[in-house]
Design an enzyme around this catalytic site. Structure first.
Site, PDB file in Angstrom:
ATOM      1  N   ALA A 201       0.416  -1.312   0.586  1.00  0.00           N
ATOM      2  CA  ALA A 201       0.365  -0.093  -0.089  1.00  0.00           C
ATOM      3  C   ALA A 201       0.684   1.357   0.152  1.00  0.00           C
ATOM      4  CB  ALA A 201      -0.778   0.063   1.305  1.00  0.00           C
ATOM      5  N   CYS A 327      15.148  -1.754   1.822  1.00  0.00           N
ATOM      6  CA  CYS A 327      15.355  -2.648   2.764  1.00  0.00           C
ATOM      7  C   CYS A 327      16.695  -2.701   3.122  1.00  0.00           C
ATOM      8  CB  CYS A 327      14.770  -3.868   1.865  1.00  0.00           C
ATOM      9  SG  CYS A 327      12.723  -3.558   1.896  1.00  0.00           S
TER      10      CYS A 327
END
Length: 396
Positions: A201, A327
């Protein structure tokens, strides 16, 4: 602050925030509860599932809610191979050299469990080809997992052609990581030939902590989280109704604006290319063919200069960009993606990624380029002095 790190995360849309706040305040029941508040929450959950399914042109029962892209990728990959591993259908799985860590590390874990992994190669633009997949298929292949748009380079991969070709292998599950493509370019799982497809999202104006895994009807998948059997038994745990409702709203807006935004994004990207090409020290990565590059990001290198130094220098101008996937941003080693594209280790430490939205302007791209020019010139002076010093030492 000029925020140009939209691939890492996007600011939440005002309309989305309103939906989340309303649900949190007024519909806080557990959707599994039998009382009125629980039933209200369940209805909101059902409506969100219908809305997301409509955006992806699939069935509501094919939508599984997760905590985000990493969980969606893990559930897809591990759930698919563990579902058939006991049936002795095979232990060969395929991915590429340039996948996001949430896919790449899944395959590393599965390799430790005895699965044979093939990493298909990429060219200098960061792209793999249908022929790469065709050559990698073996008799006991059970899974192919590939990304739609590379999160670092922006290369659009030939997923539709691969998915179409894989239809002749009904025993091979095809997973697509569409986290960087949804809302920017068309993403319809059935058209892509995907059995599984992951979304997150916060990459399209929604909240962090909410994601989707599309699962084709009839596909066997082993749950990775045990518990109360929510999400058709595929993902146990109480659903975060407010974030899911916000995600549905964000996806609806993104899909509605997608065609209109596409033209603006490519215009911004073209302007950036022009401006960066005017800075002699910089080298744009990827392909010159705009049709195979994502519209919302541009990657370039500053040879001889560590990327994190440039990032901190730009931050002094109030500008935020990145090097690679958020990440992996804390890892100061050479980029695995750039190394796979054929860059040497020194060059692969100099990559920089600019990612933006259709809300940005040409003036903002010009401002960024002007600040970048100043930073490059300022950083170049010590490099020139160091090179001159080394030259003088050699002469002595």
């Amino acid at each position: 602050m000029l925020y140009l790190d939209y691939c890492a995360t996007t600011p939440i849309l005002d309309e989305v925030l309103e939906v989340i706040t309303h649900v949190m305040k007024n519909h806080y029941g557990n959707p599994s509860s039998l009382h009125r508040l629980g039933m209200e929450a369940e209805m909101i959950l059902k409506q969100a599932r219908k809305d997301i399914a409509a955006s992806l042109e699939c069935k509501p029962k094919e939508i599984i809610f997760t905590s985000g892209g990493t969980e969606s990728n893990n559930l897809a990959i591990k759930g698919a191979v563990h579902a058939v591993a006991g049936a002795k259908r095979g232990k060969h799985i395929i991915t590429s050299q340039v996948e996001h860590p949430s896919v790449y590390e899944c395959f590393a874990q599965l390799a430790e469990q005895g699965f044979r992994v093939t990493h298909i190669p990429v060219d200098r633009s960061g792209g793999f080809q249908l022929a790469d997949v065709q050559n990698a298929i073996e008799d006991d292949t059970i899974l192919v997992s590939l990304m739609h748009v590379n999160n670092e380079m922006g290369r659009i991969q030939p997923i539709e052609a691969i998915g179409k070709w894989l239809r002749q292998y009904p025993k091979i599950t095809f997973h697509v990581d569409a986290i960087q493509s949804v809302g920017k370019i068309p993403v319809i799982p059935q058209q892509l030939g995907a059995d599984l497809l992951s979304l997150s999202a916060h990459k399209f104006g929604g909240p962090k902590g909410a994601g989707v895994l599309y699962r084709r009807t009839g596909l066997e998948l082993k749950p990775e989280i045990a518990g109360g059997g929510q999400e058709f038994g595929m993902r146990s745990g109480t659903e975060n109704v407010a974030l899911i409702a916000g995600m549905a709203k964000a996806l609806e807006i993104a899909i509605k604006q997608q065609e209109q935004d596409l033209e603006k994004l490519y215009m911004l990207r073209k302007r950036l290319i022009t401006k960066i090409n005017e800075i002699n020290q910089l080298k744009i990565s990827g392909s010159e063919n705009m049709k195979i590059m994502a519209p919302h990001l541009l990657h370039f290198c500053f040879p001889g200069m560590k990327a994190e130094i440039v990032i901190h220098a730009l931050e002094q101008h109030g500008i935020c960009i990145s090097t690679r996937s958020a990440c992996a941003s804390g890892n100061l080693k050479a980029s695995r993606i750039l190394l796979a594209m054929g860059m040497n280790s020194e060059m692969a430490q100099t990559g920089l990624r600019v990612s933006f939205s259709a809300k940005h302007s040409l003036d903002e791209m010009d401002y960024f380029a002007a600040c970048l020019q100043q930073v490059v010139q300022a950083l170049q002076l010590p490099m020139i002095a160091l090179a001159a010093s080394k030259q003088n030492n050699r002469r002595r």
